[in-house]
Design a protein around this motif. Structure first.
Motif, PDB file in Angstrom:
ATOM      1  N   GLY A 339      73.887  43.029 -13.129  1.00  0.00           N
ATOM      2  CA  GLY A 339      72.784  42.756 -12.418  1.00  0.00           C
ATOM      3  C   GLY A 339      72.004  41.679 -13.720  1.00  0.00           C
ATOM      4  O   GLY A 339      70.764  41.361 -12.850  1.00  0.00           O
ATOM      5  N   ASP A 340      73.025  41.093 -14.300  1.00  0.00           N
ATOM      6  CA  ASP A 340      71.636  39.983 -15.490  1.00  0.00           C
ATOM      7  C   ASP A 340      72.332  39.176 -15.059  1.00  0.00           C
ATOM      8  O   ASP A 340      72.164  37.790 -15.793  1.00  0.00           O
ATOM      9  N   ILE A 341      73.473  38.364 -14.640  1.00  0.00           N
ATOM     10  CA  ILE A 341      74.177  37.795 -14.421  1.00  0.00           C
ATOM     11  C   ILE A 341      74.523  36.472 -12.579  1.00  0.00           C
ATOM     12  O   ILE A 341      75.067  37.471 -12.162  1.00  0.00           O
ATOM     13  N   LEU A 342      73.459  35.547 -12.212  1.00  0.00           N
ATOM     14  CA  LEU A 342      74.139  34.825 -11.294  1.00  0.00           C
ATOM     15  C   LEU A 342      75.031  34.152 -11.851  1.00  0.00           C
ATOM     16  O   LEU A 342      74.767  32.835 -12.020  1.00  0.00           O
ATOM     17  N   ARG A 343      76.001  34.027 -11.485  1.00  0.00           N
ATOM     18  CA  ARG A 343      77.145  33.005 -11.417  1.00  0.00           C
ATOM     19  C   ARG A 343      77.247  31.935  -9.859  1.00  0.00           C
ATOM     20  O   ARG A 343      77.787  32.392  -8.931  1.00  0.00           O
ATOM     21  N   VAL A 344      77.669  30.517 -10.056  1.00  0.00           N
ATOM     22  CA  VAL A 344      77.831  29.365  -9.499  1.00  0.00           C
ATOM     23  C   VAL A 344      78.562  29.081  -9.615  1.00  0.00           C
ATOM     24  O   VAL A 344      79.190  28.223 -10.712  1.00  0.00           O
ATOM     25  N   GLY A 345      79.924  28.824  -8.488  1.00  0.00           N
ATOM     26  CA  GLY A 345      80.942  28.045  -9.235  1.00  0.00           C
ATOM     27  C   GLY A 345      81.249  27.158  -8.642  1.00  0.00           C
ATOM     28  O   GLY A 345      80.909  26.218  -7.300  1.00  0.00           O
ATOM     29  N   HIS A 346      81.623  25.970  -9.175  1.00  0.00           N
ATOM     30  CA  HIS A 346      81.460  24.793  -8.982  1.00  0.00           C
ATOM     31  C   HIS A 346      83.163  24.704  -9.783  1.00  0.00           C
ATOM     32  O   HIS A 346      82.855  23.407 -10.261  1.00  0.00           O
ATOM     33  N   MET A 347      83.495  25.182  -9.072  1.00  0.00           N
ATOM     34  CA  MET A 347      85.150  24.683  -8.778  1.00  0.00           C
ATOM     35  C   MET A 347      85.956  23.936  -7.546  1.00  0.00           C
ATOM     36  O   MET A 347      85.522  24.552  -6.798  1.00  0.00           O
ATOM     37  N   GLY A 348      87.002  23.053  -7.860  1.00  0.00           N
ATOM     38  CA  GLY A 348      88.093  23.096  -6.571  1.00  0.00           C
ATOM     39  C   GLY A 348      86.660  22.462  -6.089  1.00  0.00           C
ATOM     40  O   GLY A 348      86.172  21.655  -6.421  1.00  0.00           O
ATOM     41  N   HIS A 349      87.165  22.644  -4.436  1.00  0.00           N
ATOM     42  CA  HIS A 349      86.815  21.710  -3.660  1.00  0.00           C
ATOM     43  C   HIS A 349      84.943  22.002  -3.442  1.00  0.00           C
ATOM     44  O   HIS A 349      84.757  21.047  -3.551  1.00  0.00           O
ATOM     45  N   SER A 350      84.529  22.976  -4.544  1.00  0.00           N
ATOM     46  CA  SER A 350      82.968  23.371  -4.521  1.00  0.00           C
ATOM     47  C   SER A 350      82.488  22.554  -6.106  1.00  0.00           C
ATOM     48  O   SER A 350      81.365  22.416  -5.917  1.00  0.00           O
ATOM     49  N   ALA A 351      83.710  21.620  -6.646  1.00  0.00           N
ATOM     50  CA  ALA A 351      82.807  20.636  -7.696  1.00  0.00           C
ATOM     51  C   ALA A 351      82.337  19.344  -6.879  1.00  0.00           C
ATOM     52  O   ALA A 351      82.765  18.873  -7.249  1.00  0.00           O
ATOM     53  N   ARG A 352      81.167  19.877  -6.159  1.00  0.00           N
ATOM     54  CA  ARG A 352      80.555  18.417  -5.942  1.00  0.00           C
ATOM     55  C   ARG A 352      79.258  18.990  -6.025  1.00  0.00           C
ATOM     56  O   ARG A 352      78.694  19.762  -5.808  1.00  0.00           O
ATOM     57  N   VAL A 353      78.112  16.829  -6.106  1.00  0.00           N
ATOM     58  CA  VAL A 353      76.958  17.786  -6.283  1.00  0.00           C
ATOM     59  C   VAL A 353      76.697  17.530  -4.923  1.00  0.00           C
ATOM     60  O   VAL A 353      75.060  18.335  -5.161  1.00  0.00           O
ATOM     61  N   ASP A 354      76.331  16.937  -3.505  1.00  0.00           N
ATOM     62  CA  ASP A 354      75.903  17.905  -2.857  1.00  0.00           C
ATOM     63  C   ASP A 354      76.108  19.345  -3.084  1.00  0.00           C
ATOM     64  O   ASP A 354      74.327  19.621  -2.809  1.00  0.00           O
ATOM     65  N   ARG A 355      77.287  19.379  -2.877  1.00  0.00           N
ATOM     66  CA  ARG A 355      77.149  21.274  -2.731  1.00  0.00           C
ATOM     67  C   ARG A 355      76.441  21.767  -3.919  1.00  0.00           C
ATOM     68  O   ARG A 355      75.255  22.917  -3.548  1.00  0.00           O
ATOM     69  N   VAL A 356      76.118  21.573  -5.096  1.00  0.00           N
ATOM     70  CA  VAL A 356      75.506  22.360  -5.879  1.00  0.00           C
ATOM     71  C   VAL A 356      74.165  21.888  -6.115  1.00  0.00           C
ATOM     72  O   VAL A 356      72.827  22.697  -6.206  1.00  0.00           O
ATOM     73  N   ASP A 357      73.984  20.848  -5.353  1.00  0.00           N
ATOM     74  CA  ASP A 357      71.962  19.934  -5.056  1.00  0.00           C
ATOM     75  C   ASP A 357      71.757  21.700  -4.043  1.00  0.00           C
ATOM     76  O   ASP A 357      70.649  21.652  -3.982  1.00  0.00           O
ATOM     77  N   GLU A 358      72.260  21.803  -2.912  1.00  0.00           N
ATOM     78  CA  GLU A 358      71.813  23.047  -2.201  1.00  0.00           C
ATOM     79  C   GLU A 358      71.949  23.939  -2.029  1.00  0.00           C
ATOM     80  O   GLU A 358      70.739  25.097  -1.902  1.00  0.00           O
ATOM     81  N   THR A 359      72.831  23.870  -3.251  1.00  0.00           N
ATOM     82  CA  THR A 359      72.382  25.473  -4.050  1.00  0.00           C
ATOM     83  C   THR A 359      71.626  25.713  -4.871  1.00  0.00           C
ATOM     84  O   THR A 359      71.242  26.783  -4.973  1.00  0.00           O
ATOM     85  N   MET A 360      71.160  24.616  -5.408  1.00  0.00           N
ATOM     86  CA  MET A 360      70.129  25.168  -6.556  1.00  0.00           C
ATOM     87  C   MET A 360      68.545  24.382  -5.696  1.00  0.00           C
ATOM     88  O   MET A 360      67.952  25.394  -6.494  1.00  0.00           O
ATOM     89  N   ASP A 361      69.196  24.151  -4.587  1.00  0.00           N
ATOM     90  CA  ASP A 361      67.652  23.816  -3.982  1.00  0.00           C
ATOM     91  C   ASP A 361      67.496  25.227  -3.300  1.00  0.00           C
ATOM     92  O   ASP A 361      66.067  25.531  -4.030  1.00  0.00           O
ATOM     93  N   ALA A 362      68.150  26.110  -3.008  1.00  0.00           N
ATOM     94  CA  ALA A 362      67.743  26.864  -2.424  1.00  0.00           C
ATOM     95  C   ALA A 362      67.502  27.897  -3.654  1.00  0.00           C
ATOM     96  O   ALA A 362      66.863  29.230  -3.344  1.00  0.00           O
ATOM     97  N   LEU A 363      68.039  28.088  -4.862  1.00  0.00           N
ATOM     98  CA  LEU A 363      67.602  29.066  -6.381  1.00  0.00           C
ATOM     99  C   LEU A 363      66.570  28.425  -6.772  1.00  0.00           C
ATOM    100  O   LEU A 363      65.813  30.021  -6.766  1.00  0.00           O
ATOM    101  N   ALA A 364      65.923  27.797  -6.785  1.00  0.00           N
ATOM    102  CA  ALA A 364      64.192  27.373  -6.473  1.00  0.00           C
ATOM    103  C   ALA A 364      63.546  28.105  -5.903  1.00  0.00           C
ATOM    104  O   ALA A 364      62.704  28.707  -6.450  1.00  0.00           O
ATOM    105  N   ASP A 365      64.468  28.243  -5.544  1.00  0.00           N
ATOM    106  CA  ASP A 365      63.340  28.871  -3.451  1.00  0.00           C
ATOM    107  C   ASP A 365      62.870  29.858  -3.420  1.00  0.00           C
ATOM    108  O   ASP A 365      61.891  30.829  -3.664  1.00  0.00           O
ATOM    109  N   VAL A 366      64.125  30.957  -4.383  1.00  0.00           N
ATOM    110  CA  VAL A 366      64.315  32.664  -3.768  1.00  0.00           C
ATOM    111  C   VAL A 366      63.920  32.897  -5.303  1.00  0.00           C
ATOM    112  O   VAL A 366      63.676  33.955  -5.803  1.00  0.00           O
ATOM    113  N   LEU A 367      64.072  32.172  -6.713  1.00  0.00           N
ATOM    114  CA  LEU A 367      63.628  32.317  -7.884  1.00  0.00           C
ATOM    115  C   LEU A 367      61.984  32.998  -8.108  1.00  0.00           C
ATOM    116  O   LEU A 367      61.503  33.886  -8.917  1.00  0.00           O
TER     117      LEU A 367
END
Length: 367
Positions: A339-367
């Motif tokens: 219940g205390d950790i949220l994990r973002v996997g930037h590994m393999g095909h997902s280790a790309r800045v555009d995918r990270v930015d989209e994920t972190m934009d969304a996280l900033a919105d829900v925080l």
């Protein structure tokens, strides 16, 4: 958008390879050729030279190692390593600062071995002082030592070098078994110091789940021969030589997929892949800091393949909102930290800045 720390997003060329007509692995020689190519490609991922057909084990530069790919999700490798090396009375040192490190001790005990768990809190480094003290105890005589390179549930990347130094200084005969499932392919793994180095298909290689990988040293094979495990499925020995056939019907589509995924990985190049993971990780943590969330083990110990953000009590809520409001799927923690950790996997095909930015934009919105 799949941004979990495994299974990871599977790129289109790999999905295309999976859609081809099925090969019968038991009777079609083409499958053996694909499997042999896969193990050669994996040797490169492990930082090993593929073994030449006319070079027998135990010759050439450095310790000889075979790469094997049994059918079964990555956890199979962890259990198979123990099942292949441990029998009643085998003394095993389990060095741990995480859930999977602790889990090795459970496997050891389930196969009748004597597990000595040397552990630290999950947000601390590996307990080297306790390890040194344990090894100095005259009553200890370990046959095997286990540890984890990347503890996926907390996003921690462990520096294994000092632990290897202590083990080799105390008794160079101890066999080192390492879970590198969440680091292999995205981070350098010190394979040259590991006797059984475990990986899996669904993490940094971005193939579907279903395959275990293992690089096994000559002395580990010798120990397995002496142990003579009785299991079939949790036994590495039948995989050492598949020229006469596989121990059981192999997972054909998964083998073809991993072979295709490794082809992409090699085409990009080892240095480029690792740099892409480092860049994506740095971007993820930079954006997290901007939003007021920090990595659970601290940025200096966090893996280039996964970031575990500390979000006390909010992990399930944030995961659900990211999925429902933004179409982004991340993972929560495991066990007591679920219940205390949220994990973002930037590994393999997902280790790309555009995918990270989209994920972190969304996280900033829900925080």
């Amino acid at each position: 958008m799949l941004m979990t720390p495994g299974p990871t997003a599977v790129p289109a060329p790999v999905r295309d390879a999976m859609s081809r007509e099925l090969i019968n692995p038991d009777v079609d020689p083409e499958f053996q050729r694909i499997y042999d190519r896969l193990t050669d490609r994996l040797a490169a991922a492990y930082g090993l030279e593929p073994r030449e057909a006319d070079r027998p084990a135990g010759t050439g530069d450095g310790p000889a190692r075979d790469v094997v790919v049994p059918g079964g999700e990555g956890i199979l490798g962890l259990e198979a390593a123990i099942a292949s090396l441990v029998e009643p009375g085998t003394e095993v040192l389990c060095l741990s600062n995480g859930l999977y490190g602790d889990g090795f001790a459970d496997f050891v005990e389930s196969y009748g071995g004597e597990a000595t768990l040397v552990s630290a809190d999950y947000d601390d480094p590996l307990p080297l002082a306790e390890l040194e003290s344990t090894l100095a105890d005259e009553g200890t005589d370990f046959d095997v030592a286990t540890m984890v390179h990347c503890e996926t549930p907390t996003g921690a990347l462990n520096d294994l070098g000092p632990a290897f130094d202590l083990l080799e200084g105390a008794d160079g005969e101890v066999l080192a078994v390492v879970d590198a499932v969440s680091s292999l392919g995205g981070v350098r793994v010190p394979t040259e110091r590991i006797d059984v180095c475990l990986g899996a298909s669904q993490k940094c290689f971005s193939a579907p789940p279903g395959l275990t990988t293992a690089a096994i040293s000559e002395r580990a094979w010798a120990a397995m021969d002496e142990r003579d495990p009785h299991s079939l499925y949790t036994n590495f020995l039948p995989w050492r030589d598949t020229s006469g056939g596989f121990p059981y019907t192999h997972l054909t589509t998964e083998v073809v997929a991993l072979d295709a995924a490794l082809g992409l990985w090699l085409e990009e190049g080892l240095d480029a892949v690792r740099e892409r993971h480092r860049t994506a990780a740095a971007r993820c943590r930079e954006r997290g800091a901007e939003s007021g969330v920090e990595p659970y083990p601290g940025p200096e110990r966090s893996s280039p393949t996964v970031t575990a953000f500390a979000v006390p009590g909010r992990a399930a809520e944030l995961q659900e909102r990211l999925r429902e409001e933004h179409g982004v799927l991340v993972a929560t923690g495991l066990g007591e930290l679920a219940g205390d950790i949220l994990r973002v996997g930037h590994m393999g095909h997902s280790a790309r800045v555009d995918r990270v930015d989209e994920t972190m934009d969304a996280l900033a919105d829900v925080l």
